[in-house]
Design a protein around this motif. Sequence first.
Motif, PDB file in Angstrom:
ATOM      1  N   LEU A  84       0.858  -1.187   0.000  1.00 10.36           N
ATOM      2  CA  LEU A  84       0.000   0.000   0.000  1.00 10.36           C
ATOM      3  C   LEU A  84       0.897   1.241   0.000  1.00 10.36           C
ATOM      4  O   LEU A  84       1.176   1.834   1.031  1.00 10.36           O
ATOM      5  CB  LEU A  84      -0.926  -0.010   1.213  1.00 10.36           C
ATOM      6  CG  LEU A  84      -1.997  -1.103   1.207  1.00 10.36           C
ATOM      7  CD1 LEU A  84      -2.612  -1.250   2.592  1.00 10.36           C
ATOM      8  CD2 LEU A  84      -3.076  -0.799   0.164  1.00 10.36           C
ATOM      9  N   ASP A  85       1.358   1.613  -1.170  1.00 10.27           N
ATOM     10  CA  ASP A  85       2.303   2.714  -1.350  1.00 10.27           C
ATOM     11  C   ASP A  85       1.534   3.898  -1.923  1.00 10.27           C
ATOM     12  O   ASP A  85       1.305   3.967  -3.134  1.00 10.27           O
ATOM     13  CB  ASP A  85       3.424   2.263  -2.287  1.00 10.27           C
ATOM     14  CG  ASP A  85       4.540   3.283  -2.412  1.00 10.27           C
ATOM     15  OD1 ASP A  85       4.374   4.413  -1.926  1.00 10.27           O
ATOM     16  OD2 ASP A  85       5.582   2.946  -3.008  1.00 10.27           O
ATOM     17  N   THR A  86       1.137   4.840  -1.064  1.00 16.53           N
ATOM     18  CA  THR A  86       0.245   5.916  -1.509  1.00 16.53           C
ATOM     19  C   THR A  86       0.816   7.314  -1.320  1.00 16.53           C
ATOM     20  O   THR A  86       0.200   8.292  -1.742  1.00 16.53           O
ATOM     21  CB  THR A  86      -1.091   5.843  -0.736  1.00 16.53           C
ATOM     22  OG1 THR A  86      -0.871   6.169   0.643  1.00 16.53           O
ATOM     23  CG2 THR A  86      -1.714   4.456  -0.830  1.00 16.53           C
ATOM     24  N   ALA A  87       1.972   7.442  -0.696  1.00 14.94           N
ATOM     25  CA  ALA A  87       2.510   8.760  -0.362  1.00 14.94           C
ATOM     26  C   ALA A  87       3.112   9.440  -1.595  1.00 14.94           C
ATOM     27  O   ALA A  87       3.572   8.795  -2.530  1.00 14.94           O
ATOM     28  CB  ALA A  87       3.575   8.636   0.728  1.00 14.94           C
ATOM     29  N   VAL A  88       3.127  10.768  -1.553  1.00 16.29           N
ATOM     30  CA  VAL A  88       3.737  11.571  -2.603  1.00 16.29           C
ATOM     31  C   VAL A  88       5.239  11.674  -2.349  1.00 16.29           C
ATOM     32  O   VAL A  88       5.649  11.850  -1.197  1.00 16.29           O
ATOM     33  CB  VAL A  88       3.089  12.980  -2.623  1.00 16.29           C
ATOM     34  CG1 VAL A  88       3.734  13.866  -3.675  1.00 16.29           C
ATOM     35  CG2 VAL A  88       1.571  12.870  -2.831  1.00 16.29           C
ATOM     36  N   PRO A  89       6.122  11.580  -3.345  1.00 15.53           N
ATOM     37  CA  PRO A  89       5.819  11.468  -4.780  1.00 15.53           C
ATOM     38  C   PRO A  89       5.601  10.048  -5.263  1.00 15.53           C
ATOM     39  O   PRO A  89       5.105   9.853  -6.375  1.00 15.53           O
ATOM     40  CB  PRO A  89       7.071  12.066  -5.426  1.00 15.53           C
ATOM     41  CG  PRO A  89       8.178  11.679  -4.491  1.00 15.53           C
ATOM     42  CD  PRO A  89       7.576  11.774  -3.105  1.00 15.53           C
ATOM     43  N   GLY A  90       5.983   9.050  -4.475  1.00 12.67           N
ATOM     44  CA  GLY A  90       5.768   7.661  -4.840  1.00 12.67           C
ATOM     45  C   GLY A  90       6.777   7.154  -5.849  1.00 12.67           C
ATOM     46  O   GLY A  90       7.610   7.901  -6.357  1.00 12.67           O
ATOM     47  N   PRO A  91       6.711   5.849  -6.151  1.00 16.84           N
ATOM     48  CA  PRO A  91       7.684   5.224  -7.048  1.00 16.84           C
ATOM     49  C   PRO A  91       7.416   5.532  -8.509  1.00 16.84           C
ATOM     50  O   PRO A  91       6.336   6.023  -8.879  1.00 16.84           O
ATOM     51  CB  PRO A  91       7.493   3.734  -6.768  1.00 16.84           C
ATOM     52  CG  PRO A  91       6.035   3.627  -6.429  1.00 16.84           C
ATOM     53  CD  PRO A  91       5.720   4.871  -5.638  1.00 16.84           C
ATOM     54  N   THR A  99      -0.643  14.068  -8.341  1.00 19.90           N
ATOM     55  CA  THR A  99       0.651  14.575  -7.897  1.00 19.90           C
ATOM     56  C   THR A  99       1.684  13.467  -7.715  1.00 19.90           C
ATOM     57  O   THR A  99       2.822  13.753  -7.331  1.00 19.90           O
ATOM     58  CB  THR A  99       0.482  15.335  -6.567  1.00 19.90           C
ATOM     59  OG1 THR A  99      -0.336  14.559  -5.686  1.00 19.90           O
ATOM     60  CG2 THR A  99      -0.165  16.689  -6.785  1.00 19.90           C
ATOM     61  N   LEU A 100       1.330  12.222  -7.985  1.00 20.22           N
ATOM     62  CA  LEU A 100       2.270  11.114  -7.840  1.00 20.22           C
ATOM     63  C   LEU A 100       2.993  10.849  -9.155  1.00 20.22           C
ATOM     64  O   LEU A 100       2.388  10.889 -10.232  1.00 20.22           O
ATOM     65  CB  LEU A 100       1.551   9.859  -7.346  1.00 20.22           C
ATOM     66  CG  LEU A 100       1.312   9.828  -5.818  1.00 20.22           C
ATOM     67  CD1 LEU A 100       0.189  10.762  -5.417  1.00 20.22           C
ATOM     68  CD2 LEU A 100       1.020   8.416  -5.338  1.00 20.22           C
ATOM     69  N   VAL A 101       4.276  10.577  -9.053  1.00 17.76           N
ATOM     70  CA  VAL A 101       5.146  10.431 -10.220  1.00 17.76           C
ATOM     71  C   VAL A 101       4.605   9.407 -11.210  1.00 17.76           C
ATOM     72  O   VAL A 101       4.678   9.591 -12.434  1.00 17.76           O
ATOM     73  CB  VAL A 101       6.568  10.039  -9.770  1.00 17.76           C
ATOM     74  CG1 VAL A 101       7.426   9.631 -10.965  1.00 17.76           C
ATOM     75  CG2 VAL A 101       7.224  11.178  -9.012  1.00 17.76           C
ATOM     76  N   ARG A 102       4.058   8.318 -10.723  1.00 20.13           N
ATOM     77  CA  ARG A 102       3.646   7.236 -11.610  1.00 20.13           C
ATOM     78  C   ARG A 102       2.555   7.652 -12.594  1.00 20.13           C
ATOM     79  O   ARG A 102       2.485   7.117 -13.704  1.00 20.13           O
ATOM     80  CB  ARG A 102       3.205   6.015 -10.810  1.00 20.13           C
ATOM     81  CG  ARG A 102       2.140   6.224  -9.739  1.00 20.13           C
ATOM     82  CD  ARG A 102       2.051   4.958  -8.907  1.00 20.13           C
ATOM     83  NE  ARG A 102       1.109   4.969  -7.798  1.00 20.13           N
ATOM     84  CZ  ARG A 102       1.435   5.348  -6.556  1.00 20.13           C
ATOM     85  NH1 ARG A 102       2.654   5.801  -6.304  1.00 20.13           N
ATOM     86  NH2 ARG A 102       0.543   5.284  -5.587  1.00 20.13           N
ATOM     87  N   THR A 103       1.715   8.615 -12.220  1.00 23.26           N
ATOM     88  CA  THR A 103       0.702   9.073 -13.168  1.00 23.26           C
ATOM     89  C   THR A 103       1.320   9.948 -14.253  1.00 23.26           C
ATOM     90  O   THR A 103       0.891   9.907 -15.412  1.00 23.26           O
ATOM     91  CB  THR A 103      -0.430   9.830 -12.468  1.00 23.26           C
ATOM     92  OG1 THR A 103       0.065  11.022 -11.854  1.00 23.26           O
ATOM     93  CG2 THR A 103      -1.097   8.954 -11.417  1.00 23.26           C
ATOM     94  N   HIS A 104       2.336  10.735 -13.905  1.00 21.32           N
ATOM     95  CA  HIS A 104       3.018  11.567 -14.902  1.00 21.32           C
ATOM     96  C   HIS A 104       3.692  10.686 -15.948  1.00 21.32           C
ATOM     97  O   HIS A 104       3.598  10.956 -17.155  1.00 21.32           O
ATOM     98  CB  HIS A 104       4.060  12.454 -14.221  1.00 21.32           C
ATOM     99  CG  HIS A 104       3.485  13.448 -13.255  1.00 21.32           C
ATOM    100  ND1 HIS A 104       3.854  14.779 -13.235  1.00 21.32           N
ATOM    101  CD2 HIS A 104       2.567  13.309 -12.264  1.00 21.32           C
ATOM    102  CE1 HIS A 104       3.197  15.410 -12.273  1.00 21.32           C
ATOM    103  NE2 HIS A 104       2.407  14.534 -11.671  1.00 21.32           N
ATOM    104  N   LEU A 105       4.380   9.648 -15.480  1.00 22.56           N
ATOM    105  CA  LEU A 105       5.078   8.751 -16.400  1.00 22.56           C
ATOM    106  C   LEU A 105       4.098   7.979 -17.274  1.00 22.56           C
ATOM    107  O   LEU A 105       4.360   7.732 -18.452  1.00 22.56           O
ATOM    108  CB  LEU A 105       5.958   7.788 -15.604  1.00 22.56           C
ATOM    109  CG  LEU A 105       7.101   8.428 -14.804  1.00 22.56           C
ATOM    110  CD1 LEU A 105       7.806   7.371 -13.949  1.00 22.56           C
ATOM    111  CD2 LEU A 105       8.093   9.125 -15.725  1.00 22.56           C
ATOM    112  N   THR A 106       2.971   7.598 -16.698  1.00 24.42           N
ATOM    113  CA  THR A 106       1.960   6.866 -17.457  1.00 24.42           C
ATOM    114  C   THR A 106       1.327   7.739 -18.527  1.00 24.42           C
ATOM    115  O   THR A 106       1.069   7.293 -19.650  1.00 24.42           O
ATOM    116  CB  THR A 106       0.871   6.325 -16.510  1.00 24.42           C
ATOM    117  OG1 THR A 106       1.475   5.479 -15.525  1.00 24.42           O
ATOM    118  CG2 THR A 106      -0.180   5.539 -17.280  1.00 24.42           C
ATOM    119  N   ALA A 107       1.090   8.995 -18.190  1.00 25.81           N
ATOM    120  CA  ALA A 107       0.419   9.910 -19.111  1.00 25.81           C
ATOM    121  C   ALA A 107       1.333  10.430 -20.211  1.00 25.81           C
ATOM    122  O   ALA A 107       0.849  10.902 -21.252  1.00 25.81           O
ATOM    123  CB  ALA A 107      -0.160  11.088 -18.337  1.00 25.81           C
ATOM    124  N   ALA A 108       2.643  10.368 -20.008  1.00 27.62           N
ATOM    125  CA  ALA A 108       3.582  11.011 -20.925  1.00 27.62           C
ATOM    126  C   ALA A 108       3.434  10.579 -22.389  1.00 27.62           C
ATOM    127  O   ALA A 108       3.381  11.434 -23.283  1.00 27.62           O
ATOM    128  CB  ALA A 108       5.014  10.800 -20.445  1.00 27.62           C
TER     129      ALA A 108
END
Length: 225
Positions: free
Chosen positions: A19-26, A55-64
């Motif tokens: 359960l890894d939910t903190a910002v910025p995350g992996p 605001t989590l890194v994984r969504t930025h990378l996914t959306a790129a």
Amino acid sequence: MRLILIRHGQTPSNVAHLLDTAVPGPGLTELGHEQAAALPAALADEDIEALYVSTLVRTHLTAAPLAAARGLEPVVRDGIREVAAGDLEMLGDNESVRIYLTTVFGWSKGELDVRMPGGEDGHETMGRFDAVVAEAAGTDAGTVAMVSHGAAIRAWVAARADNVEVDWAAENALSNTGIVVLEGSPTDGWKALTWEGKAVELPEDTGTGADSGPAGRPVHDPTSR
């Protein structure tokens, strides 16, 4: 408005079932990057006019890849980040996952006063997600895509889509880069059209979400850790 909710790609914590939910995350695993790269083709028929990320890194990378393919600048909003795990952060045992998911889907049923141990209550979580959706609806865009998170998407859809039963959403997985498509508005309500490519009117088990982390798994999946 047509609303496309996309779960982020696979992360190392998903593989470890934490359960890894903190910002910025992996960031993403190699598979996660491959999943992200496949999104433009998967959404080729969608006329996406706006793209939101958390605001989590994984969504930025996914959306790129999708942003690059469509020439869109992602809008970053904290409101669509994952449900904060609080005291359960970075745990992966079955009991911790059960508490997390039953709390989240309790909110979908209207039990908004219940607080995640050491974390948010339902008013806070649903309110912040609602606010971003309302903002997107206010842009008059015909189709909006949001790259968000497993528990946040499943709980919000279960609470807001008129044709999605909470128990059904709780027991159906949402895999990494799984997509839920809805139509409607904050004032008129929402109808879910598809869940991972399957019509919501024909509810079928979408699988166990292997290696996609606890937030995307069925509540009563014995392998959910």
